[in-house]
Structure formats: C-alpha cells, structure tokens
Design a protein around this motif. Sequence first.
Motif, mmCIF file in Angstrom:
data_model
loop_
_atom_site.group_PDB
_atom_site.id
_atom_site.type_symbol
_atom_site.label_atom_id
_atom_site.label_comp_id
_atom_site.label_asym_id
_atom_site.label_seq_id
_atom_site.Cartn_x
_atom_site.Cartn_y
_atom_site.Cartn_z
ATOM 1 N N ILE A 2 0.835 -1.197 0.000
ATOM 2 C CA ILE A 2 0.000 0.000 0.000
ATOM 3 C C ILE A 2 0.873 1.251 0.000
ATOM 4 N N LEU A 3 0.461 2.238 -0.800
ATOM 5 C CA LEU A 3 1.116 3.534 -0.862
ATOM 6 C C LEU A 3 0.177 4.619 -0.344
ATOM 7 N N LEU A 4 0.747 5.625 0.292
ATOM 8 C CA LEU A 4 -0.003 6.796 0.717
ATOM 9 C C LEU A 4 0.414 7.956 -0.173
ATOM 10 N N LEU A 5 -0.572 8.674 -0.717
ATOM 11 C CA LEU A 5 -0.308 9.849 -1.545
ATOM 12 C C LEU A 5 -0.544 11.102 -0.711
ATOM 13 N N GLY A 6 0.463 11.959 -0.617
ATOM 14 C CA GLY A 6 0.322 13.221 0.105
ATOM 15 C C GLY A 6 0.665 14.380 -0.801
ATOM 16 N N PRO A 67 5.580 1.790 -8.105
ATOM 17 C CA PRO A 67 6.086 0.456 -8.479
ATOM 18 C C PRO A 67 4.942 -0.499 -8.820
ATOM 19 N N ALA A 68 5.198 -1.405 -9.721
ATOM 20 C CA ALA A 68 4.199 -2.390 -10.111
ATOM 21 C C ALA A 68 3.759 -3.203 -8.900
ATOM 22 N N GLY A 69 2.458 -3.419 -8.800
ATOM 23 C CA GLY A 69 1.907 -4.211 -7.707
ATOM 24 C C GLY A 69 1.609 -3.415 -6.454
ATOM 25 N N GLU A 70 1.937 -2.128 -6.431
ATOM 26 C CA GLU A 70 1.653 -1.292 -5.268
ATOM 27 C C GLU A 70 0.510 -0.334 -5.611
ATOM 28 N N ARG A 71 -0.420 -0.187 -4.673
ATOM 29 C CA ARG A 71 -1.623 0.598 -4.944
ATOM 30 C C ARG A 71 -1.775 1.732 -3.930
ATOM 31 N N THR A 439 -6.573 6.044 8.180
ATOM 32 C CA THR A 439 -7.106 4.837 7.537
ATOM 33 C C THR A 439 -6.600 3.558 8.191
ATOM 34 N N GLY A 440 -5.945 3.690 9.349
ATOM 35 C CA GLY A 440 -5.544 2.504 10.105
ATOM 36 C C GLY A 440 -4.251 1.871 9.672
ATOM 37 N N HIS A 441 -3.474 2.568 8.849
ATOM 38 C CA HIS A 441 -2.199 2.005 8.402
ATOM 39 C C HIS A 441 -1.030 2.416 9.289
ATOM 40 N N ALA A 442 -1.282 3.281 10.274
ATOM 41 C CA ALA A 442 -0.232 3.697 11.203
ATOM 42 C C ALA A 442 -0.900 4.273 12.439
#
Length: 498
Positions: A2-6, A67-71, A439-442
């Motif tokens: 998972i990626l976070l966009l800021g 990167p491929a496979g990361e959303r 969103t519960g990722h940290a």
Amino acid sequence: MILLLGIDIGTSGSKGVLVRTDGTLVAQAAREHTTATPRPGWVEHDARAVWWRDFTALSAELLATAPAGERIGAVGVSGVGPCLLPTDADATPLRPAILYGVDTRAGDQIAAQRARYGDQRVLDRCGSPLTSQAIGPKLAWVREEEPAVYARTRRWFMASSYLVHRLTGAYVLDHHSASQCTPLYDLRRGAWIGEWCEEIAPDLEWPRLVWPTEVAGQITAEAQAATGIPAGTPVIAGTIDAWTEASAVGAIAPGDLMLMYGTTMFLVNVVTEPAPDPHLWSTRGAFPDTYCLAAGMATSGAVTGWLRDLTGADYGTLVAEATALAPGAEGLLMLPYFAGERTPLFDPDARGLVLGLTLRHGRGHLYRAALEATAFGVRHNLSAMDEAGGDIRRLVAVGGGARELWTRIVSDVTGRPQDVPRHTVGAAYGDAFLAAVGTGHAVATDIAEWNPVAHTVEPDPEMAGTYDGLYRLYRELYPATREAAHALAARQHADAGA
C-alpha cells in the motif's frame, strides 16, 4: 503493498510524495506556481489554476512512478491557510482565494469587529486576536467591498477543503483550520459560534467540522478521471500545511516546537491547554484533545527569493558568499518586514529595512543579513511564546529552507539546538502520515520510526555575544522606524488606489 499519496499546496509551490506504510519515501515531485499581488496588501491564488491544477499534475506524475503491484491506499492533502475562497452552491469559485495573514486588505473590517465584539472577549472565546490572519474580517470584506460576489456566495473553502471537495464531494473543514477562523469558532467548545457566523457572513452554508485524520470521503469517478487515483480511495480531511509539517517531523507531543523554513517562517508549539495571548495564535492541534501556541513571520524565504531574483544569482552562489562572511554581515542589519509582520507585532504596515549599507557591501552581505534577520525574528517569537506560557523543550526544523547555513544561524542567534529529521520534505510527507493514521495504516507514535532525527544543529557559544548585541539593535529598529514605515505604507496604498 500500500502507498499513501500526500500533496501540499504551498504559497509559491506545491509538493507531493508517495510513501509506503513504513514511512519509506518512494517518490516525490514539485511544481512552482505564481502568487498574485494585484494591489499592495493583496495576496491571492486562483483555486482552479493553482490548487487544482497542481494537485492533478502532481498526482499524475507520482502515480506514473508507482512500483508495479503497489496501490494507493489513501490520500492526504494540506495547503496554505487560513485562507478564503468564496464559491457558489456548486463550489464554483467566484473570485481568487484571499490568502492567510500576508493578505492585509481587511483592516477596516478588523477594526469594526474588534469594536463590535471586544478584544478580550474574542481572545477568551476564540484563542487568537483579530488580525490579518483571521477569516471573519475577510468574509466581511467580501460582503462589503464585493457585494455582487457575496450575493452569489453560498460556501467557502480553504486550500485543503477545496481539494477534498473536488476529490470526494464532501463539504468539510478540519477543527484546526476552523480554530484560525477568528471570530467564528469557539476554541474550547470546538464548534462554530452560530450567532457571530450569521452576523458576519449571513446566508452561508457552514462546513461540517471534522479532525484532520478523519476520512472525509472517497475518490469519485469524476475525480478519478482528472487525477488517475482509483475511485473509492479514501481521502482524509487534511489541514493547514504548517500543522502537517509538524506532524511530518514528529512535533506532536507537549513541549515540541516545529520551526518551518519556507516562504514564510512558522512556529508551532504543542501545549496541553489553550494559551491565549494577544501577540500569538492559540489553536486546536492536528489531533483531538491537543492544542498549539503558534507564531508566524510574514516573510522569510520570500526575502531570499526576492534577493535571488533581484541579483540574478542562484542560491548556491548566494549561500557560498554569505557563508564566507562573519556574523553580522560586516555591519548590515535587516528588518524582514517586506510584507508587513504577523506575530508578535501584528503590524501589516511594517516595512523592510536594511541599515548600515556602504559601497563595499554586495549581494552576499545582503543575503547573510536576510538570513540573520529571519533568525532574529524567530528569537523574538520564541521570547513571546515563553512570556505567554509556552512549553518549549525541543525544536525541530523542517521545510525547504532547513539547510546547513540557515539552521546554523538560527541556532546561533537563539542559543537553542534544532533536531533535523531524515526527511525534510515537509507538509506532503505529513499528509501521507496523517492519511496512514486516519485509515488505520499507522498510529501517531509511528512517526518516530517513519522519520527519525538525522542530526542536531548545536549553537556555537562563541557566537552568543555577537548575536546578543545585534539582536538588541534589531529590537530597537522597529520602534525607532515604525512611524516612517507607516507613512511610506500609506503612500504605497494611496499610489495603488490611484
């Protein structure tokens, strides 16, 4: 993965990042933009041409590097503020956004609201005095000076809330941003002051109040088409950029103070209780049950940018020439009030000054004097915070200007060490962190692992005597020249009106 966009919309540029949930910085991008100054004291952004265009361009650039496979798992936004963008009921901008305290047009409305509500009453209820930073006078300015615009106005936005609306359709504003909307928000109750809102800006729809980490909504199909972010991706409410910068470097515990080196200099001290003071701002924090004592200079990087453009030299050359000089720039002293001054003076008609010029001084001397002037301004604000009961145990530097020479000068002038974190990307990195929290990722304590301290800038005790003497002269300059500066400011306003 998972990626976070800021993405953060700044005064003179915007930045974006892609970050993994462990804090790894995957990619970053930046864009410069213009800030309009159509008249002295007016500072504006075109919301569609600056805020939205920068967001869509940065999101497209960053997504292309994923990167491929990361959303993308969540989106966080921040921006300049407090600012005022009037829109119609469909959120269509009706005029350019009026920016934060550097925009000083609403002087008459500030005076009227001070007389109507009373300085102490406003300070007790809202936490901050009525100044050019406040939103209430700017709303009144639009109503009184642009009645045709106000007649069509139904909603209003800041940079972060406008982006959230374009992305999700939600009409929200975070509690921190609202706490800078003097005299419209009750600091302790955490709610709009309904009777003052209706009196100052009647017939408007007021945004729902949320916390910066709360999910405001999801990316719509329309927003997906414009940005490339998949529909359904959660978007947090976000907040004003200085507070996401503080989050980015871990200045979130009582006693922490974030020092933001940017177009303007901003200071945020986390405290346990509201600390209203007529020379500073007392606000809500980025997280529930937190408060801040805040200060902000009207210029810092703006002056160094002005010198760069004026001389035609690049920053590397100017820094090298300034570094070669001894403290004091061989007898130059500057007041950095090139756009008036915010805290602790709250004087929109203060003006810049360079004292001690001779024919032997060059651009390097001016550049060093500018850096030292901002450092003296920081020291002045830290003193005001101490007098107001602030809790300053640790300084953390952040922002594009948090480089070796500038931070060293600030530490030498103030006598205080500064922690410099691994990442000084700034607010965009904080946006990603707040999105991860929301969103519960940290969790909030993870930021120390995301962005540990890389090194600490220690003050040089041998510089204390020199800078103490110069600081005394700096503090004497403003009261000694205030009357002349105000007279010149009046001429500037008159010339602009003509």
